[in-house]
Design a protein around this motif. Structure first.
Motif, PDB file in Angstrom:
ATOM      1  N   VAL A   1      -2.785  14.469  -4.834  1.00  0.00           N
ATOM      2  CA  VAL A   1      -2.695  14.504  -3.372  1.00  0.00           C
ATOM      3  C   VAL A   1      -4.046  14.884  -2.775  1.00  0.00           C
ATOM      4  CG1 VAL A   1      -1.723  15.880  -1.494  1.00  0.00           C
ATOM      5  CG2 VAL A   1      -0.212  14.892  -3.216  1.00  0.00           C
ATOM      6  N   THR A   2      -4.687  15.916  -3.321  1.00  0.00           N
ATOM      7  CA  THR A   2      -5.983  16.355  -2.777  1.00  0.00           C
ATOM      8  C   THR A   2      -7.015  15.242  -2.899  1.00  0.00           C
ATOM      9  OG1 THR A   2      -5.442  18.559  -3.489  1.00  0.00           O
ATOM     10  CG2 THR A   2      -7.750  18.156  -2.984  1.00  0.00           C
ATOM     11  N   ALA A   3      -7.050  14.592  -4.054  1.00  0.00           N
ATOM     12  CA  ALA A   3      -8.076  13.560  -4.269  1.00  0.00           C
ATOM     13  C   ALA A   3      -7.816  12.331  -3.407  1.00  0.00           C
ATOM     14  CB  ALA A   3      -8.111  13.170  -5.747  1.00  0.00           C
ATOM     15  N   VAL A   4      -6.551  11.949  -3.264  1.00  0.00           N
ATOM     16  CA  VAL A   4      -6.242  10.708  -2.549  1.00  0.00           C
ATOM     17  C   VAL A   4      -6.344  10.901  -1.034  1.00  0.00           C
ATOM     18  CG1 VAL A   4      -4.410   9.033  -2.060  1.00  0.00           C
ATOM     19  CG2 VAL A   4      -4.799   9.783  -4.411  1.00  0.00           C
ATOM     20  N   ALA A   5      -5.827  12.026  -0.549  1.00  0.00           N
ATOM     21  CA  ALA A   5      -5.782  12.212   0.913  1.00  0.00           C
ATOM     22  C   ALA A   5      -7.159  12.548   1.480  1.00  0.00           C
ATOM     23  CB  ALA A   5      -4.773  13.288   1.282  1.00  0.00           C
ATOM     24  N   GLY A   6      -8.081  13.020   0.662  1.00  0.00           N
ATOM     25  CA  GLY A   6      -9.454  13.251   1.114  1.00  0.00           C
ATOM     26  C   GLY A   6      -9.581  14.463   2.016  1.00  0.00           C
ATOM     27  N   MET A   7     -10.703  14.533   2.734  1.00  0.00           N
ATOM     28  CA  MET A   7     -11.068  15.747   3.458  1.00  0.00           C
ATOM     29  C   MET A   7     -11.120  15.570   4.967  1.00  0.00           C
ATOM     30  SD  MET A   7     -11.469  17.879   1.097  1.00  0.00           S
ATOM     31  CE  MET A   7     -12.317  19.250   1.851  1.00  0.00           C
ATOM     32  N   GLN A   8     -11.135  14.302   5.432  1.00  0.00           N
ATOM     33  CA  GLN A   8     -11.431  14.066   6.857  1.00  0.00           C
ATOM     34  C   GLN A   8     -10.453  14.767   7.803  1.00  0.00           C
ATOM     35  OE1 GLN A   8     -12.319  10.149   7.941  1.00  0.00           O
ATOM     36  NE2 GLN A   8     -12.042  10.465  10.121  1.00  0.00           N
ATOM     37  N   ILE A   9     -10.978  15.189   8.911  1.00  0.00           N
ATOM     38  CA  ILE A   9     -10.120  15.691   9.991  1.00  0.00           C
ATOM     39  C   ILE A   9     -10.341  14.751  11.176  1.00  0.00           C
ATOM     40  CG2 ILE A   9      -9.616  17.659  11.515  1.00  0.00           C
ATOM     41  CD1 ILE A   9      -9.125  18.374   8.593  1.00  0.00           C
ATOM     42  N   GLY A  10      -9.262  14.149  11.673  1.00  0.00           N
ATOM     43  CA  GLY A  10      -9.371  13.258  12.833  1.00  0.00           C
ATOM     44  C   GLY A  10      -9.411  11.795  12.437  1.00  0.00           C
TER      45      GLY A  10
ATOM     46  N   MET B   1      -1.856  15.860   8.001  1.00  0.00           N
ATOM     47  CA  MET B   1      -2.507  17.137   8.339  1.00  0.00           C
ATOM     48  C   MET B   1      -4.004  16.944   8.579  1.00  0.00           C
ATOM     49  SD  MET B   1      -0.931  19.546   5.478  1.00  0.00           S
ATOM     50  CE  MET B   1       0.768  19.920   5.307  1.00  0.00           C
ATOM     51  N   ARG B   2      -4.541  15.813   8.110  1.00  0.00           N
ATOM     52  CA  ARG B   2      -5.988  15.609   8.183  1.00  0.00           C
ATOM     53  C   ARG B   2      -6.394  14.588   9.242  1.00  0.00           C
ATOM     54  NH1 ARG B   2      -4.339  16.826   3.054  1.00  0.00           N
ATOM     55  NH2 ARG B   2      -5.809  17.629   1.499  1.00  0.00           N
ATOM     56  N   PHE B   3      -5.473  13.699   9.651  1.00  0.00           N
ATOM     57  CA  PHE B   3      -5.804  12.619  10.585  1.00  0.00           C
ATOM     58  C   PHE B   3      -4.973  12.743  11.860  1.00  0.00           C
ATOM     59  CE2 PHE B   3      -7.388  11.206   6.600  1.00  0.00           C
ATOM     60  CZ  PHE B   3      -8.463  10.394   6.879  1.00  0.00           C
ATOM     61  N   GLU B   4      -5.494  12.142  12.950  1.00  0.00           N
ATOM     62  CA  GLU B   4      -4.736  12.202  14.212  1.00  0.00           C
ATOM     63  C   GLU B   4      -3.478  11.358  14.136  1.00  0.00           C
ATOM     64  OE1 GLU B   4      -7.574  11.007  17.223  1.00  0.00           O
ATOM     65  OE2 GLU B   4      -8.740  12.773  16.587  1.00  0.00           O
ATOM     66  N   GLN B   5      -3.624  10.196  13.476  1.00  0.00           N
ATOM     67  CA  GLN B   5      -2.467   9.306  13.377  1.00  0.00           C
ATOM     68  C   GLN B   5      -2.421   8.684  11.992  1.00  0.00           C
ATOM     69  OE1 GLN B   5      -2.486   5.747  15.729  1.00  0.00           O
ATOM     70  NE2 GLN B   5      -0.265   5.513  15.529  1.00  0.00           N
ATOM     71  N   VAL B   6      -1.195   8.545  11.457  1.00  0.00           N
ATOM     72  CA  VAL B   6      -1.029   7.926  10.139  1.00  0.00           C
ATOM     73  C   VAL B   6       0.040   6.848  10.245  1.00  0.00           C
ATOM     74  CG1 VAL B   6      -0.496   8.285   7.702  1.00  0.00           C
ATOM     75  CG2 VAL B   6      -1.598  10.114   9.007  1.00  0.00           C
ATOM     76  N   LEU B   7      -0.300   5.649   9.769  1.00  0.00           N
ATOM     77  CA  LEU B   7       0.695   4.580   9.678  1.00  0.00           C
ATOM     78  C   LEU B   7       1.062   4.445   8.211  1.00  0.00           C
ATOM     79  CD1 LEU B   7      -1.370   3.779  12.152  1.00  0.00           C
ATOM     80  CD2 LEU B   7       0.032   1.757  12.167  1.00  0.00           C
ATOM     81  N   ALA B   8       2.347   4.573   7.894  1.00  0.00           N
ATOM     82  CA  ALA B   8       2.768   4.568   6.494  1.00  0.00           C
ATOM     83  C   ALA B   8       3.738   3.421   6.268  1.00  0.00           C
ATOM     84  CB  ALA B   8       3.432   5.894   6.142  1.00  0.00           C
ATOM     85  N   VAL B   9       3.458   2.600   5.252  1.00  0.00           N
ATOM     86  CA  VAL B   9       4.203   1.356   5.062  1.00  0.00           C
ATOM     87  C   VAL B   9       4.906   1.363   3.705  1.00  0.00           C
ATOM     88  CG1 VAL B   9       3.992  -1.160   4.988  1.00  0.00           C
ATOM     89  CG2 VAL B   9       2.422   0.184   6.411  1.00  0.00           C
ATOM     90  N   GLU B  10       6.192   1.079   3.724  1.00  0.00           N
ATOM     91  CA  GLU B  10       6.975   1.051   2.488  1.00  0.00           C
ATOM     92  C   GLU B  10       8.082   0.024   2.657  1.00  0.00           C
ATOM     93  OE1 GLU B  10       7.018   2.481  -0.700  1.00  0.00           O
ATOM     94  OE2 GLU B  10       8.894   1.364  -0.910  1.00  0.00           O
ATOM     95  N   SER B  11       8.321  -0.780   1.590  1.00  0.00           N
ATOM     96  CA  SER B  11       9.298  -1.872   1.748  1.00  0.00           C
ATOM     97  C   SER B  11      10.654  -1.572   1.120  1.00  0.00           C
ATOM     98  CB  SER B  11       8.739  -3.166   1.147  1.00  0.00           C
ATOM     99  OG  SER B  11       8.554  -3.004  -0.241  1.00  0.00           O
ATOM    100  N   HIS B  12      10.718  -0.657   0.160  1.00  0.00           N
ATOM    101  CA  HIS B  12      11.986  -0.417  -0.538  1.00  0.00           C
ATOM    102  C   HIS B  12      12.919   0.371   0.388  1.00  0.00           C
ATOM    103  CE1 HIS B  12      14.708   1.542  -3.414  1.00  0.00           C
ATOM    104  NE2 HIS B  12      14.491   0.490  -4.169  1.00  0.00           N
TER     105      HIS B  12
ATOM    106  N   ALA C   1      10.081  15.128   9.664  1.00  0.00           N
ATOM    107  CA  ALA C   1      10.108  16.583   9.484  1.00  0.00           C
ATOM    108  C   ALA C   1       8.729  17.223   9.677  1.00  0.00           C
ATOM    109  CB  ALA C   1      10.632  16.911   8.082  1.00  0.00           C
ATOM    110  N   THR C   2       7.685  16.404   9.860  1.00  0.00           N
ATOM    111  CA  THR C   2       6.348  16.991  10.032  1.00  0.00           C
ATOM    112  C   THR C   2       6.236  17.632  11.419  1.00  0.00           C
ATOM    113  OG1 THR C   2       5.478  14.915  10.862  1.00  0.00           O
ATOM    114  CG2 THR C   2       5.146  15.326   8.524  1.00  0.00           C
TER     115      THR C   2
END
Ligand SMILES: C[S@@+](CC[C@H](N)C(=O)[O-])C[C@H]1O[C@@H](n2cnc3c(N)ncnc32)[C@H](O)[C@@H]1O
Length: 424
Positions: free
Chosen positions: A270-279, A298-309, A322-323
């Motif tokens: 999680v730490t390696a993939v999500a990176g360090m950026q804020i904003g 927690m690190r970006f202003e907006q996140v678009l998450a895509v999943e098909s299952h 829940a965030t």
């Protein structure tokens, strides 16, 4: 080559085998190491390659160790128990480098740091098969390599202690007869290795389901969820899902949803993939239940998450809801369809974690229209990573780092993270 012959492999290759040459032919053998001498026999030929099996080791490699598990060599689950763990990791890094070079012409000369895991009891899930043994009684175990012959298993040293306890319980007479209608039993333990979700695939009728589920929930220690799947239908008893914590985030995981199995590496991934950026804006493609989405939020202003299952997408939506920041937009779609419809926006980071087939050139072409500044590509398949990196590197991206996550000790599987950035 039908009679046994002497063979000395030159290297390990992707897939768990050792490669070498004999009488002008390419030979592949499981369970051998470079430079040792063995007597082998041919088992099949495929595309000009001779596949053999070792009969006896004539001169062992100094690296060779005694496999820990009695099923090694018959069970199809592990490939490298004859190699010390540190050497497995080193070999995987070189196999990754060579696969990228050979299949993608990607010449990565930099280092490949490895995130290692305890080498045993590291899986939080297992997929057991149920089949009749030669005497006709049901047996529980794993398939033999490249076959659907069942190897009945007493214990598996790569799965967690709780799952081994469940396996031991299910192997006892009464449960095995109760599971006789089953083809497959999937078990997944939570992060504390306490609660267990069981997913049974087979042919059931409704009253039988209910009573078997109640018995499993009452009598198998830790069992908290029992799900039955038949065709695409699913019925769940007990708690509707497992809750899995990574660091201080709780993820809902329902039966049928994908979740990473390497219980000791999750936080580091999680730490390696999500990176360090804020904003800025991030996209999480092939998001599953949101393992990376929530830390990205927690690190970006907006996140678009895509999943098909469907199940995973429903978990993703619940986990996103829940965030506290409410800055995740969960999208139920294939990555391809999402990118086809995606409005013009330039994400700061795109995380992509596809199944073994990789992202694929058609989807990457759509992704490149967005020109993401950075791309974190987590891959469980070096050959498809090679194809996709080759495309990205010839379309304006550079490879900044390559890391190995050894999520699957004792097996040939290679998980890696490639970080790329846009050159333009
Ligand atoms: C390797 S898993 C990664 C999930 C998540 N990133 C994680 O680490 O838990 C790949 C995910 O992609 C989903 N998936 C498969 N094909 C897809 C597609 N074409 N579009 C979107 N998601 C897809 C699967 O259901 C699965 O949840």
């Amino acid at each position: 080559m039908s009679s046994p012959f002497e063979f000395s492999p030159v290297k390990l290759v992707y897939g768990g085998e050792a490669l070498g040459f004999h009488a002008g032919r390419t030979i592949l053998s499981p369970r051998l190491l470079p430079d040792e001498r063995a007597e082998v026999e041919e088992i099949r030929r495929q595309k000009g390659v001779v596949h053999v099996r070792p009969l006896r080791i004539l001169e062992p490699s100094p690296e060779r160790i005694k496999p820990f598990c009695a099923y090694f060599g018959s069970c199809g689950g592990c490939d490298y128990q004859h190699l010390p763990y540190e050497a497995q990791v080193k070999a995987k890094a070189e196999i990754l480098r060579e696969t990228l070079r050979r299949l993608g012409k990607v010449n990565w000369e930099g280092s490949i740091p490895a995130h290692t895991s305890p080498a045993w009891n590291y899986r939080n899930q297992a997929k057991l098969k149920v089949r009749a043994d030669p005497g006709g009684s049901p047996a529980l175990g794993f398939y033999e390599a490249e076959s659907n012959r069942l190897i009945p298993i007493v214990a598996c040293p790569i799965v967690s202690p709780r799952l081994n306890a469940v396996l031991t319980a299910l192997r006892s007479g009464p449960w095995l007869s109760a599971l006789a209608h089953c083809r497959e039993v999937e078990v997944m333990a939570d992060d504390l290795d306490e609660k267990v979700m069981l997913t049974l695939t087979g042919s059931w009728d409704a009253p039988e389901e209910e009573s078997l589920a109640q018995k499993l929930l009452g009598e198998i220690e830790g069992a908290s969820t029992v799900a039955f799947t038949r065709d695409s239908a699913m019925k769940v008893f007990g708690e509707p899902h497992l809750v899995y914590h990574v660091e201080d985030i709780a993820y809902r995981v329902s039966p049928g949803s994908f979740f990473q199995s390497a219980r000791f590496l999750l936080a580091r991934m999680v730490t390696a993939v999500a990176g360090m950026q804020i904003g800025g804006v991030a996209m999480d493609l092939f998001a599953g239940v949101g393992l990376f989405t929530l830390p990205l939020a927690m690190r970006f202003e907006q996140v678009l998450a895509v999943e098909s299952h469907p199940q995973a997408a429903s978990d993703l939506a619940a986990n996103a809801g829940a965030t506290s920041r409410k800055n995740v937009r969960p999208i139920t779609a294939t990555t391809f369809d999402f990118l086809r419809r995606c409005a013009q926006m330039q994400p700061d980071l795109v995380v992509t974690d596809p199944p073994r087939a990789g992202v694929g050139v058609a989807t990457l072409k759509l992704l490149l229209n967005l020109r993401p500044r950075r791309l974190h590509y987590l891959s469980c398949s070096p050959p498809t990573l090679a194809r996709d990196l080759s495309f990205l590197l010839s379309h304006g991206y550079q490879l900044d780092s390559l890391e190995l996550f050894d999520c699957f000790p004792q097996t040939y599987h290679i998980e890696s993270l490639a970080r790329l950035s846009c050159r333009g």
